[in-house]
Design an enzyme around this catalytic site. Structure first.
Site, mmCIF file in Angstrom:
data_model
loop_
_atom_site.group_PDB
_atom_site.id
_atom_site.type_symbol
_atom_site.label_atom_id
_atom_site.label_comp_id
_atom_site.label_asym_id
_atom_site.label_seq_id
_atom_site.Cartn_x
_atom_site.Cartn_y
_atom_site.Cartn_z
ATOM 1 N N ASP A 9 -9.657 32.993 30.876
ATOM 2 C CA ASP A 9 -10.967 32.438 30.507
ATOM 3 C C ASP A 9 -11.310 31.303 31.474
ATOM 4 O OD1 ASP A 9 -9.675 30.125 29.626
ATOM 5 O OD2 ASP A 9 -10.259 30.322 27.523
ATOM 6 N N CYS A 66 -5.386 30.907 29.636
ATOM 7 C CA CYS A 66 -6.535 30.187 29.062
ATOM 8 C C CYS A 66 -6.198 28.709 29.200
ATOM 9 C CB CYS A 66 -6.822 30.638 27.634
ATOM 10 S SG CYS A 66 -5.566 30.247 26.416
ATOM 11 N N THR A 68 -4.782 26.519 27.246
ATOM 12 C CA THR A 68 -3.401 26.211 26.832
ATOM 13 C C THR A 68 -2.451 27.399 26.981
ATOM 14 O OG1 THR A 68 -3.929 26.923 24.602
ATOM 15 C CG2 THR A 68 -4.175 24.563 25.077
ATOM 16 N N HIS A 99 15.822 38.813 27.453
ATOM 17 C CA HIS A 99 16.069 39.039 26.020
ATOM 18 C C HIS A 99 14.909 39.687 25.284
ATOM 19 C CE1 HIS A 99 19.540 35.864 25.655
ATOM 20 N NE2 HIS A 99 19.743 36.743 26.624
ATOM 21 N N HIS A 134 19.722 43.230 22.563
ATOM 22 C CA HIS A 134 18.326 42.764 22.653
ATOM 23 C C HIS A 134 17.347 43.896 22.366
ATOM 24 C CE1 HIS A 134 19.989 39.063 24.004
ATOM 25 N NE2 HIS A 134 20.578 39.654 25.039
HETATM 26 C C1 RB5 Z 1 -11.382 27.145 25.689
HETATM 27 O O1 RB5 Z 1 -12.078 25.949 25.671
HETATM 28 C C2 RB5 Z 1 -9.974 26.950 25.142
HETATM 29 O O2 RB5 Z 1 -10.022 26.847 23.765
HETATM 30 C C3 RB5 Z 1 -9.092 28.094 25.565
HETATM 31 O O3 RB5 Z 1 -9.044 28.150 26.935
HETATM 32 C C4 RB5 Z 1 -7.657 28.041 25.097
HETATM 33 O O4 RB5 Z 1 -7.059 26.827 25.394
HETATM 34 C C5 RB5 Z 1 -7.398 28.460 23.715
HETATM 35 O O5 RB5 Z 1 -6.269 28.627 23.254
#
Ligand code: RB5
Length: 147
Positions: A9, A66, A68, A99, A134
């Site tokens: 994203d 994304c 995070t 694993h 595993h």
């Molecule tokens: C987008 O702003 C953010 O929420 C997305 O990139 C991500 O971190 C979500 O888990």
């Protein structure tokens, strides 16, 4: 040529493009389905696109990013057949392959990693699934799908 599918994203454009270039330098063909600008897109849509492409076959694994890495990995793991890891370092990335035989690896473009995320990706690539006990656990993971 070994193929990798990638999607991201708007929260991870720079890291996605850096990883794409790195993978291409290593000789992989990267099918990048993610966004390349900062306009907001929804990470579940990106996860879905990548997993649907992966299912066509011929892909070694997928890379999802994304802000995070959390939202896109959760999304991918809702889809049948996906084992998406979100490793915090090289050790976890190695284990994700050895694993868990992960077929997707996720990263956060807004995360400050203690180790270079490119090295984390490389650790995943250079590891092999160990099988044995595993495999039994993976069979159990996959049996949880739909429960
Ligand atoms: C987008 O702003 C953010 O929420 C997305 O990139 C991500 O971190 C979500 O888990």
């Amino acid at each position: 040529m070994k193929k990798i599918v990638m999607a991201n994203d708007h929260g991870a454009v720079d890291l996605a493009l850096k990883m794409k270039a790195h993978l291409e330098e290593k000789g992989f063909e990267v099918n990048h389905l993610g966004t390349i600008d900062t306009a907001s897109v929804d990470y579940p849509d990106m996860a879905q696109k990548a997993v649907e492409e992966f299912r066509k076959g011929d892909y070694e694994f997928g890379v999802l990013l994304c802000g995070t890495g959390i939202g896109i990995s959760i999304s991918a793991n809702k889809m049948k057949g996906v084992r998406c890891a979100l490793p915090q370092n090289c050790y976890a990335a190695t284990m994700a392959k050895q694993h868990n035989n992960a077929n997707f690896i996720a990263f956060g473009g807004r995360i400050e990693y203690g180790e270079d995320p490119i090295s984390i990706l490389d650790a995943f690539i250079s590891s092999e699934f160990e099988g044995g006990r595993h495999q039994r656990r993976i069979d159990k993971i996959m049996a949880l799908e739909g429960k």
